[in-house]
Design an enzyme around this catalytic site. Sequence first.
Site, PDB file in Angstrom:
ATOM      1  N   GLU A   1       0.838  -1.199   0.000  1.00 49.10           N
ATOM      2  CA  GLU A   1       0.000   0.000   0.000  1.00 49.10           C
ATOM      3  C   GLU A   1       0.874   1.251   0.000  1.00 49.10           C
ATOM      4  O   GLU A   1       0.604   2.219  -0.721  1.00 49.10           O
ATOM      5  CB  GLU A   1      -0.920  -0.015   1.224  1.00 49.10           C
ATOM      6  CG  GLU A   1      -1.794   1.225   1.389  1.00 49.10           C
ATOM      7  CD  GLU A   1      -2.894   1.326   0.336  1.00 49.10           C
ATOM      8  OE1 GLU A   1      -3.591   2.345   0.326  1.00 49.10           O
ATOM      9  OE2 GLU A   1      -3.049   0.386  -0.482  1.00 49.10           O
TER      10      GLU A   1
ATOM     11  N   LYS B   1      16.646  -8.715  -1.473  1.00 47.22           N
ATOM     12  CA  LYS B   1      16.285  -7.504  -0.721  1.00 47.22           C
ATOM     13  C   LYS B   1      15.749  -7.939   0.637  1.00 47.22           C
ATOM     14  O   LYS B   1      14.580  -8.306   0.772  1.00 47.22           O
ATOM     15  CB  LYS B   1      15.247  -6.682  -1.476  1.00 47.22           C
ATOM     16  CG  LYS B   1      14.931  -5.340  -0.824  1.00 47.22           C
ATOM     17  CD  LYS B   1      13.961  -4.538  -1.672  1.00 47.22           C
ATOM     18  CE  LYS B   1      13.689  -3.178  -1.051  1.00 47.22           C
ATOM     19  NZ  LYS B   1      13.094  -3.269   0.299  1.00 47.22           N
TER      20      LYS B   1
ATOM     21  N   ARG C   1      19.564   4.000   9.538  1.00 47.94           N
ATOM     22  CA  ARG C   1      19.474   4.910   8.396  1.00 47.94           C
ATOM     23  C   ARG C   1      18.708   6.175   8.767  1.00 47.94           C
ATOM     24  O   ARG C   1      19.012   7.257   8.285  1.00 47.94           O
ATOM     25  CB  ARG C   1      18.802   4.208   7.217  1.00 47.94           C
ATOM     26  CG  ARG C   1      18.710   5.104   5.986  1.00 47.94           C
ATOM     27  CD  ARG C   1      18.305   4.336   4.757  1.00 47.94           C
ATOM     28  NE  ARG C   1      16.970   3.750   4.891  1.00 47.94           N
ATOM     29  CZ  ARG C   1      16.428   2.989   3.950  1.00 47.94           C
ATOM     30  NH1 ARG C   1      17.115   2.679   2.871  1.00 47.94           N
ATOM     31  NH2 ARG C   1      15.207   2.514   4.105  1.00 47.94           N
TER      32      ARG C   1
END
Length: 668
Positions: free
Chosen positions: A34, A115, A136
């Site tokens: 989504e 991934k 990050r």
Amino acid sequence: MSDILSRHRQLCELLIEYGHQYYVLDNPTVPDAEYDRLMRELIVLEAEHPELKTPASPSVRVGGQPLTAFKQVRHEIPMLSLDNVFSGEELQAFEQRMRDRLKREVSFTFCCEPKLDGLAVSLLYVAGQLVQAATRGDGTTGEEITENVRTIKAIPLSLRGEGWPARLEVRGEVFMPKAGFEAMNAKALAAGEKVFVNPRNAAAGSLRQLDSRITASRPLAFYAYGVGVGGEQLGGSHFGRLNQLKEWGLPLSPEVKLKEGAAGCQAFHDDILARRGELPYEIDGVVYKVDAIPLQEELGFVARAPRWATAHKFPAQEEMTELENVEFQVGRTGAVTPVAKLKPVFVGGVTVSNATLHNADEIERLGVMIGDTVIVRRAGDVIPQIVAVVEAQRPADARAILFPTECPVCGSAVERLEGEAVTRCSGGLFCEAQRKEAIKHFAARRAMDVDGLGDKIVEQLVDKGLVKTPADLFSLNAIQLAGLERMGQKSALNLVAAIDAARSTTLPRFLFALGIREVGEATALNLANHFLTLDALRAASVEQLLEVADVGDIVAKHVYYFLRQPHNIEVLEALLAAGIHWPAIEKKEASEQPFAGKTFVLTGTLTTLSRNDAKAALQALGAKVAGSVSAKTDVLVAGEAAGSKLVKAQELGITVWSEEELQQALQG
């Protein structure tokens, strides 16, 4: 234009909020698919209307703001996100865009890797020592998590070998392997604690603990996927750099491969997708990076991602849909399972309209109601399940899910014993949903031992309506049986004779054959030896049942309620009326049960008697015969080719008997 402005504002607000939930709170409320859809819509909208794009747009940001509970770290080189492709056509377009950018024909070699679905981190090594670790964050600023990262065994605190730069920044993914995630959640469930929705949330939540001891207790792993500061000293191949990191002690995914062009990337994608369910960790796609560092530098970056890399996303394993209703199914063991009826949604490569809700505890844990928007997950061949509720979208007319008080198949009362998660139908000998399994168990060799009554014959008898309960077996005739597939007249006569012979049995076998939950052969024997008669057992209270060896509270309640369920009583009386009988059991003196209170385990091949005969002989002398060795084992009987059980028994100092010693003990 006002509609476009309104939609742009709405998309930005949604993506900022969802990004905050994902990156900062580690508690996403919508599936990744989504989020990706909304981001793609925003990017297209801003491409068509460039004036809408601002530095604050989610399309030029990576994640959320860092948590204030941790010290903030500014990345010397930004940790950017990746653009996505979702098809072979988009992959080819990605390759062509790079050629167009370079303004020349180039044959690209790509470094391809899974991934991983975890948390991106930066590891800074100074003079070969780990001095700083950071998340990050928003790509520019992250949170310092050095002490937590030090607890992850896969991450070296000191680099191996030599030749590393004085300052080296390693980038990679902290993740939680599937096995560790499942074990951790099982432990949390047993302790009545909150469980994680998926391994990604578990990894992120574990890494962002203020108490590093909690992080240390979590099964975290790490794979390196790139280099930041210091990378310029490591040569001109991305794949070569990764292998250099491996030599210095950093773990890499074993799936990393070099491939030529978009066609090679597509082949890598297809291979990993086919093996997705077999991998020991969760992935949501694969990543392609141009291997040549000079080409990477020439291609450069856009605001939020490199031009020389992309993620090829797999079909989403999680999607949003509406819970339209809940139905209840009864399994072959009587378990009553709630099944969610969903508005059809494409997830995990198939259209899903049903999902399991497991049990009443799971419904309560999720807080799910009929009419809710839910997140449904389908991974590999696993049965789809609802993993979360989007409470913000709950309609005003949402209805609570009510568990039935009666079996939806046979109308018998359902019961849920204290300490058990599963609700079960109490009509074990009567319920149509349990019929085939009940009859198969009843006729099995270790139960009533009806020779020749195999599973396929039982299924035919039930399907044709000839048998509804075990008692109906004793009214079958040869003409009825001869009408079954692969059943001739002679076989039918033999089966009638075998059924007739089964009328003569023993009380322990009969009790075992009834299929009372948790009552195996040993417990059936203990019940028979304690109460001596079926009438005495049927009259026993829960307290009296608890006096039987190896019968605890749960088993006592199973026996008590089974023998008082009206439908079961009907079948029990019909069985006795059919002429089932057994010899009377005499009360044994203690001297006749020299192994009372002792636990035996049998292993290896016995040559003078079968495993079942040895087990029965030991039980007749009062022993308990277990299937595995533990500290509670008193004697291991080791036959020929005894394996790991013998080794474990020797390690624990448990008495080991040979078959000859067993025979001597049985003969007194």
